[in-house]
Design a protein around this motif. Structure first.
Motif, mmCIF file in Angstrom:
data_model
loop_
_atom_site.group_PDB
_atom_site.id
_atom_site.type_symbol
_atom_site.label_atom_id
_atom_site.label_comp_id
_atom_site.label_asym_id
_atom_site.label_seq_id
_atom_site.Cartn_x
_atom_site.Cartn_y
_atom_site.Cartn_z
ATOM 1 N N TRP A 178 0.874 -1.162 0.195
ATOM 2 C CA TRP A 178 0.097 0.082 -0.041
ATOM 3 C C TRP A 178 0.760 1.427 0.220
ATOM 4 O O TRP A 178 1.093 1.816 0.856
ATOM 5 C CB TRP A 178 -0.978 -0.044 0.979
ATOM 6 N N ASN B 234 4.965 -0.569 8.774
ATOM 7 C CA ASN B 234 3.922 -0.484 7.799
ATOM 8 C C ASN B 234 4.085 0.608 6.694
ATOM 9 O O ASN B 234 4.550 1.831 7.214
ATOM 10 C CB ASN B 234 2.710 0.104 8.830
ATOM 11 N N ILE C 44 2.148 2.127 4.599
ATOM 12 C CA ILE C 44 1.102 3.092 4.425
ATOM 13 C C ILE C 44 1.574 4.226 4.838
ATOM 14 O O ILE C 44 1.532 5.396 4.295
ATOM 15 C CB ILE C 44 -0.062 2.718 5.095
ATOM 16 N N LEU C 45 2.021 4.194 6.106
ATOM 17 C CA LEU C 45 2.196 5.346 7.104
ATOM 18 C C LEU C 45 3.589 5.787 6.766
ATOM 19 O O LEU C 45 3.943 7.078 6.473
ATOM 20 C CB LEU C 45 2.130 5.168 8.700
#
Lengths: 368, 356, 306
Positions: free
Chosen positions: A86, A145, A147-148
């Motif tokens: 992502w 992660n 995304i972040l």
């Protein structure tokens, strides 16, 4: 009343074609209602939005300019999202691609050669890929992660560009304003046709979409992406490494975003300035999903979304519609497309409960 | 069939004629905005100017605008769209529209363009700007009179010449009253983020400044100053509503005066390219009423304003030293406009290092 | 008031909206739903809270309006992702785009108006304690709510039966469904709670932080809230720690500048983001902790078999 979904035995081809059409119709109806409430002629408003920008040649060129970065970035992102990576930091990769590619025309501005432009484009891709490599590394090695991290890096890239153009790269002859020196003519991405401004960035976008479509359709890599995306375990059994896929997809999408960045800067802007993207990296995420992560459909999605920007301006001029209405209208379009896509994989049944006293807490759409 | 075609041609010609006739009756004057027309700051000031223009010359012109236009290729498209839609005179109201304006202007030699705050002109491109620093000088003098601690806080946006000029003018003004006056500068790196501007204001007040000025666009710093009970200056528009007991004065961007002047010239067929840099005397900026200060300070401010308007006082007049102590302007020497427009250094006494 | 106390006070105001929005998103994510639309719900909350306050003159009605509008807006997300199983990432982004546009439209008449600040509620006696008294017992209702929220969420998730159910839905919706838990309903409630919190956070922006309405006034704070949830590895009290840390980093750079501290201001502005990345990396090193706390079915759609 409540809504139940029933999975279709296989994806409905009929609805795959129909769902965007239904979504568009719903958007038009909802938009028309909204325009009536605002006291505007809905017919004229919709005409300004969807038809007027297509009636003139120069405007078609502008559409290509607007859609090119969206398509290019979205195609790269589609690979990420299909393989469950992502990356939402394409905006940052776009900026870093533009910055890296601009090293040649800004720092080595005295070097004139036919090689300048190709070198810029390659460096732009490398810059974007490297910047996407940070969240890729953090995910593959540190289990962080993506995304972040990719999102946080967008802000960092924006500030970095800001610092560059206000500081070390500021045009010495530019009265201290925050822009770099204008690129030399050989560093400018040429226009494709004599009839308007559209540059080769649009060609890159189309070529990239075709290449990725070919890869997904006919190569083992495409199969690997699909399998790993559906189930990491299944992928492992097939001998595919999800860690390698993190690298592959993130670097690829970063490179595409970087190419979009340097094409935009060298083709449409001609120099670096504090802000070079009105959020292309984020809008491209929407484009990727509007195109259902299919490279060919992404071309269409990019053009449709680009059209709403141009149409928004046309509507501002012809009807005096506020720019916020334009954004609300875009939001509506997205919501309808996303909800209609359900039809492709599911059958929707509306269950009318006869039993009284059963309130199920479901909601109906339309209030917003 | 032939008749039909003829009739069609005639009708089209008639429509075309009617259209051009009505276009002659009312000239279309267009604006390109970088922000939202209700942003309460920069763009709103331009839009108020547009409304004044419409009010004054409304029988001869109509206006149109595009808002929230991003700087870059979108600006080029927006300007081209307006150029094609029959605008006779187009005002592009952000520095970042400069290259786009010049590029499009080359394609439409019959359309006239006016670009705010830039430096590139062409036969059909003029530039205009406002001598905001004249207001800053007055503010500096007021601050020096009002402040008990002799330190003002300055919330700055980005280190462009415009902002640096403001800081310098403020300090020069202040030091003309109190030679030991100091200012503390915080760079918020935004034009427009109420939260961040409020935080910057709090940071400055906590560090002991007792008068606040801002070169960012929201009223958040004014609200904080009101809460903490210190005085402050407004920016871009009259911010008295946010601080009825706080605002000393404000620099109001009153572009309307310029728009009316130039549009009138355009209507009279006398429009010619120029690089105009108007000041207080031309009404392109005005000072909000001097409030919340003793009468003698108010009298001083009004006197200074009158002197600036008459040309008797030029804020950037020597002797002035640069921050590093070297001489910038000798006794009686005044800074040239060219130098000011590219200003990238502080004058002596600013308690900050200019970001480079 | 000492300088440290003053800084802390500024930090608290800056951190409170982050903490509240993150707390709501934490509950949403614990149920297995990833709602990236926090920014959109927050800005809707901010504009509705401001509008209601201006209309009624009561900031408390404003707070209610903020909560209610955030909840309603989140229902749109819920309907798409839960009922129609649309992609959560895309829907969340779409929610943000719509929220920014819609709030601008709603807020147009309110731009430039001066708002009413939410009054402080002073606890007698307690507020006289040096330093702490001023910081903790002389605040507005939303600050107290933020602390109560965190405590309440902690209790709910780890001490109550309903919280256990919610966590089990987030960890494995199929098993939870098999156990007879209504997955969709649980998730709807969690999404609505997230929306309510984001709306409250928005209300804090337009009623406490800066009592006015300005377009895009959330300025990316919704995204920071999302980062905080991961930063906190889905544990409520760590959100407070993370939120205040983030607030402290972004505030202290302003104080450092006022002292003539010579570093490019862009680098200082980038610090909070870089710090978040570093902390994310450090936290994800502790594999056992992340594995225990991460909702296993986060972002995965659920369609009950029939």
């Amino acid at each position: 009343m409540r809504i139940e979904l029933e999975k279709r035995p296989k994806v409905s081809l009929l609805y795959a074609f129909l769902s965007p059409v239904i979504a568009l119709c719903l958007t038009i109806v909802a938009g028309a209602i909204m325009f009536v409430f605002l006291g505007k002629d809905p017919g004229l408003a919709l005409y300004s939005f969807f038809i007027e920008p297509l009636t003139e040649v120069w405007s078609l060129h502008e559409l290509a300019i607007k859609a090119a970065p969206l398509i290019l970035i979205a195609v790269g992102l589609s690979i990420c999202y299909r393989s469950n990576n992502w990356n939402i930091g394409a905006e940052g990769q776009f900026i870093m691609g533009a910055v890296t590619g601009s090293i040649v025309p800004v720092v080595f501005h005295e070097w004139h050669s036919a090689l300048v432009l190709p070198l810029m484009l390659v460096m732009g891709m490398i810059g974007g890929a490297l910047y996407a490599g940070i969240p890729a590394f953090l995910k593959a090695r540190m289990n962080t992660n993506e995304i972040l991290t990719s999102l946080m890096l967008v802000y960092v890239a924006q500030l970095f560009l800001d610092w560059l153009v206000r500081g070390p790269w500021r045009d010495p002859g530019g009265f201290n304003f925050p822009v770099t020196r204008a690129f030399a003519p050989e560093a400018i991405l040429p226009e494709m046709l004599a009839s308007g401004r559209a540059n080769y960035g649009f060609a890159f976008a189309i070529l990239a979409a075709l290449a990725i479509w070919f890869m997904m359709r006919f190569t083992l890599k495409g199969f690997e992406i699909t399998v790993l995306g559906q189930s990491e375990r299944a992928g492992r059994f097939a001998g595919f490494s999800s860690r390698r896929m993190i690298w592959f997809s993130m670097l690829l999408s970063g490179a595409f975003a970087g190419l979009a960045g340097i094409s935009e800067v060298s083709g449409a802007i001609g120099k670096l300035q504090p802000v070079i993207s009105p959020g292309y990296g984020f809008t491209a995420i929407i484009v990727a999903f509007l195109g259902r992560l299919n490279p060919l459909a992404i071309i269409v999605a990019g053009l449709v979304l680009g059209l709403t920007y141009l149409g928004g301006e046309a509507a501002q001029i012809s009807l005096g519609l506020s720019d916020k209405v334009v954004r609300v209208f875009q939001g509506l379009l997205l919501f309808f497309v996303l909800s209609c896509d359900t039809l492709i994989q599911y059958r929707i049944r509306i269950v009318w409960r006869r039993v009284t006293g059963q309130v199920t807490g479901q909601v109906t759409e339309g209030a917003h | 069939m032939k008749k039909l075609i003829l009739a069609l041609v005639a009708t089209t010609a008639a429509i075309g004629f009617a259209a051009s006739a009505s276009a002659q009756e009312k000239a279309k004057i267009c604006f390109v905005y970088v922000g939202s027309k209700s942003d309460g700051g920069w763009t709103q000031a331009h839009d108020i100017g547009r409304q004044e223009l419409e009010k004054t010359l409304g029988d001869k012109i109509e206006t149109q605008f595009l808002e929230n236009v991003p700087e870059g290729p979108d600006a080029e498209r927006a300007i081209e769209r307006l150029s094609r839609s029959g605008c006779g005179l187009i005002y592009t109201t952000s520095f970042g529209f400069m290259d786009a304006t010049v590029k499009v202007a080359a394609k439409f030699p019959k359309v006239m363009y006016e670009h705010a705050t830039g430096y590139k002109t062409a036969p059909n491109v003029a530039t205009y700007n406002s001598r905001f620093y004249e207001g800053r000088y007055i503010q500096g003098q007021i601050a020096a009179k009002i402040s008990e601690k002799g330190v003002a806080g300055y919330i700055a946006s980005f280190p462009i010449p415009e902002v640096v000029m403001g800081i310098d003018a403020f300090l020069i003004g202040a030091r003309s009253i109190n030679p030991d006056f100091k200012i503390k500068v915080v760079w918020a790196n935004t034009w427009f983020d109420p939260g961040k501007e409020a935080d910057a204001a709090k940071a400055l007040i906590d560090q002991g400044v007792d008068v606040l000025t801002q070169h960012t666009d929201t009223t958040a710093p004014m609200q904080v100053a009101a809460e903490r009970g210190i005085k402050a200056f407004g920016q871009a528009s009259d911010m008295i509503a946010a601080g009825p007991k706080t605002q000393l004065t404000a620099i109001k961007d009153t572009w309307g005066a310029y728009y009316i002047k130039r549009t009138q010239a355009f209507l009279d067929g006398k429009w010619a390219t120029t690089s105009s840099w108007d000041g207080l005397k031309d009404g392109i900026l005005t000072m909000a009423p001097y409030t919340n200060m003793p009468d003698d300070v108010k009298a001083m401010a009004e006197a200074t304003q009158a002197k600036i308007e008459s040309g008797e006082l030029k804020p950037f007049t020597g002797p002035l030293k640069k921050q590093d102590g070297s001489v910038w302007l000798k006794e009686g020497e005044t800074a040239e406009d060219g130098v000011l427009l590219g200003l990238n250094f502080y004058v002596d006494g600013v308690d900050d290092k200019l970001p480079q | 008031m000492g300088i440290i106390e003053a800084i802390l006070l500024t930090v608290i105001t800056a951190a409170t909206p982050l903490v509240i929005a993150a707390a709501g998103e934490l509950v949403t994510e614990r149920s297995g739903v990833l709602n990236l639309g926090v920014e959109g719900m927050m800005i809707i909350g901010a504009v509705c809270a401001f509008a209601a306050t201006q209309a009624t003159g009561s900031p408390y009605i404003g707070i209610l309006a903020g909560i209610l509008s955030g909840t309603l807006f989140s229902l749109l997300f819920g309907f798409l992702t839960l009922t129609l199983v649309a992609n959560q990432v895309a829907t969340g982004l779409a929610l943000t785009i719509l929220g920014l546009g819609l709030s601008g439209q709603i807020g147009e008449p309110y731009a430039g108006q001066s708002g009413i600040k939410l009054p402080q509620i002073v606890f007698p006696v307690l507020s006289d304690i040096p330093v702490i008294g001023r910081l903790l017992f002389q605040q507005d209702l939303i600050f107290y709510l933020s602390i109560a929220l965190i405590a309440g969420i902690h209790w709910f998730l780890f001490r109550s039966r309903a919280g256990l159910k919610l966590r089990s839905v987030g960890d494995s919706h199929t098993s939870a469904h098999a156990l007879g838990i209504n997955v969709i309903r649980t998730r709807y409630l969690a999404v609505m709670f997230g929306g309510a919190c984001a709306g409250l956070a928005g209300a804090q922006l337009s009623l406490v932080y800066t009592p006015q309405w300005v377009e895009n006034m959330s300025a990316g704070r919704g995204w920071i809230a999302l980062a905080l949830v991961v930063f906190a590895s889905w544990r409520p009290w760590r959100i407070v720690a993370g939120g205040y840390l983030f607030g402290a980093v972004s505030i202290s750079q302003l104080y450092a500048q006022g002292n003539g501290f010579n570093v490019p201001s862009q680098l200082l502005s980038a610090l909070p983001y870089l710090a978040t990345i570093v902390v994310l990396v450090l936290i994800s090193q502790n594999r056992r902790m992340t594995m225990i706390n991460t909702p296993a079915s986060l972002g995965k759609p659920f369609v009950p078999d029939r």
